[in-house]
Scaffold this motif. Structure first.
Motif, short mmCIF file in Angstrom:
data_model
loop_
_atom_site.label_atom_id
_atom_site.label_comp_id
_atom_site.label_asym_id
_atom_site.label_seq_id
_atom_site.Cartn_x
_atom_site.Cartn_y
_atom_site.Cartn_z
N ASN A 1 32.11 23.52 60.96
CA ASN A 1 32.08 24.99 60.88
C ASN A 1 31.94 25.64 62.25
O ASN A 1 31.23 26.63 62.43
N THR B 1 37.18 27.24 68.19
CA THR B 1 38.15 28.31 67.95
C THR B 1 39.36 28.17 68.87
O THR B 1 40.51 28.38 68.45
N HIS C 1 36.43 21.85 62.36
CA HIS C 1 36.49 22.55 61.08
C HIS C 1 35.39 22.06 60.14
O HIS C 1 34.71 22.87 59.49
N ILE D 1 34.64 26.86 63.89
CA ILE D 1 35.85 27.65 64.14
C ILE D 1 35.71 29.05 63.56
O ILE D 1 35.37 29.22 62.38
N ARG D 2 35.94 30.05 64.39
CA ARG D 2 36.06 31.44 63.92
C ARG D 2 37.54 31.67 63.62
O ARG D 2 38.32 31.99 64.52
N TRP D 3 37.90 31.49 62.38
CA TRP D 3 39.31 31.48 62.01
C TRP D 3 40.01 32.82 62.23
O TRP D 3 41.19 32.86 62.54
N ARG D 4 39.29 33.91 62.09
CA ARG D 4 39.95 35.22 62.28
C ARG D 4 40.35 35.42 63.75
O ARG D 4 41.38 36.02 64.03
N ALA E 1 41.50 25.45 67.54
CA ALA E 1 42.20 25.90 66.33
C ALA E 1 43.43 26.73 66.67
O ALA E 1 44.42 26.72 65.93
N HIS E 2 43.39 27.45 67.78
CA HIS E 2 44.57 28.20 68.23
C HIS E 2 45.53 27.32 69.00
O HIS E 2 46.75 27.44 68.87
N ALA F 1 41.11 32.92 65.83
CA ALA F 1 42.24 32.02 66.04
C ALA F 1 43.52 32.57 65.43
O ALA F 1 44.60 32.50 66.03
N LEU F 2 43.42 33.16 64.23
CA LEU F 2 44.60 33.70 63.57
C LEU F 2 45.14 34.92 64.30
O LEU F 2 46.36 35.11 64.37
#
Length: 259
Positions: free
Chosen positions: A65, A188, A62, A67-70, A191-192, A72-73
Motif C-alpha cells: 500500500n 507512486t 502495491h 502507491i498513491r494511485w490517483r 507505478a507511473h 500515478a494515474l
C-alpha cells in the motif's frame, strides 16, 4: 565474450541501482553507447530493461500500500499520450533511425544533466520540504493539471532518452507532495514509470529499435545484482556514492548535450 561483457555491465549497473535507486537509463544508455550501439538501439533496449526490472517492484509496493494511485494515474494521463505522439512524430517526420539519432543523444544529455542535479538536491529536498508522514489532501485530487503537465514532459523526454522516469519523477513528487512518506513517493513513481517505459518501449519496438539478445544479457546480470545492492545499501554511505554518481552523470550529460 560480448554477451559476458554485457551481462557484467548489467550486473554493475544493477548493483548501483540496488544501492542508490538511480542508474537504470541514466547509466545503461550511456554504457550501450560506449559499446558502440547506435542511439536508437541504446534507448529502445534500455526502455525495455527499465520496464522489466521495475515491474517486480510495482507489485511489491502495491501489496504494501505504498502507491498513491490517483497521483500515478494523473501523471500517466499526460505521459502515455505524449509518449505515443512522440513516437508518431519520430516515425512520420523522420525517414529512419539515423535521421533522429542526434535528437535522442541531445535529449539523453539534457536528461542526464537534470538527473544529476536532482540527485544532488534529493537529500536537501527530503530534509527541508514539508513535514513527512502527514496527510496531503491534494494528493487525493481526482484531476490535477500540474501532474498531467509533468506527465506530458516526462512522456516526451523518457521516450526520447529512456532517462527520467525514476530520478526526475521522484524529485518532482518530493517537491509537489512534500508530506508523502518516502516509501509512497518511490511506490507512486514506480507505478507511473512502469506503464510509461512499457509504452515507450513498444514504440521503439515498432520502430525496430530493440535488441532483445542484448536485453537478455543485461537482465541476466542485473536482476540478481539489484537484489544484492538492495541488501548492502544500508552499509554503504550515500554521502560519498551519490555525489560521485551525480558527477559522472553530469559529465556524461554535458558530453551528449554539447558534442
Amino acid at each position: 565474450m560480448d554477451m559476458l561483457t554485457y551481462a557484467a555491465t548489467g550486473a554493475i549497473i544493477g548493483l548501483i541501482i540496488g544501492i542508490t535507486g538511480v542508474g537504470g537509463g541514466a547509466l545503461m544508455t550511456p554504457a550501450l553507447l560506449f559499446f558502440g550501439f547506435p542511439a536508437h538501439i541504446a534507448v529502445g533496449t534500455d526502455l525495455w530493461y527499465a520496464a522489466l526490472t521495475k515491474t517486480s517492484g510495482l507489485w511489491t509496493h502495491h501489496k504494501k500500500n505504498h502507491i498513491r494511485w490517483r497521483i500515478a494515474l494523473n501523471m500517466a494521463t499526460g505521459s502515455l499520450p505524449a509518449a505515443i505522439l512522440t513516437g508518431v512524430v519520430l516515425s512520420i517526420w523522420f525517414g529512419d533511425a539515423q535521421s533522429y539519432g542526434h535528437i535522442l543523444k541531445s535529449a539523453l544529455g539534457f536528461m542526464l544533466i537534470v538527473t544529476a542535479v536532482m540527485l544532488i538536491l534529493r537529500s536537501y529536498l527530503s530534509k527541508t520540504i514539508g513535514a513527512r508522514g502527514q496527510t496531503d489532501t491534494e494528493a487525493s485530487n481526482l484531476f490535477s493539471i500540474k501532474l498531467i503537465l509533468v506527465g506530458v514532459l516526462l512522456g516526451i523526454l523518457v521516450t526520447l532518452s529512456s532517462v527520467g522516469a525514476g530520478a526526475v519523477g521522484t524529485a518532482v513528487l518530493m517537491m509537489l507532495y512534500p508530506r508523502l512518506l518516502p516509501k509512497e513517493i518511490v511506490g507512486t513513481d514506480i507505478a507511473h514509470a512502469v506503464p510509461l517505459t512499457f509504452i515507450a518501449g513498444l514504440i521503439h519496438l515498432h520502430l525496430g529499435n530493440v535488441n532483445f539478445t542484448l536485453l537478455a544479457a543485461l537482465l541476466i546480470g542485473s536482476i540478481p545484482a539489484i537484489n544484492i545492492g538492495a541488501m548492502i545499501s544500508s552499509s554503504i554511505p550515500a554521502r560519498y556514492l551519490n555525489p560521485a554518481l551525480a558527477s559522472l552523470l553530469l559529465l556524461l550529460g554535458l558530453r551528449y548535450a554539447l558534442f
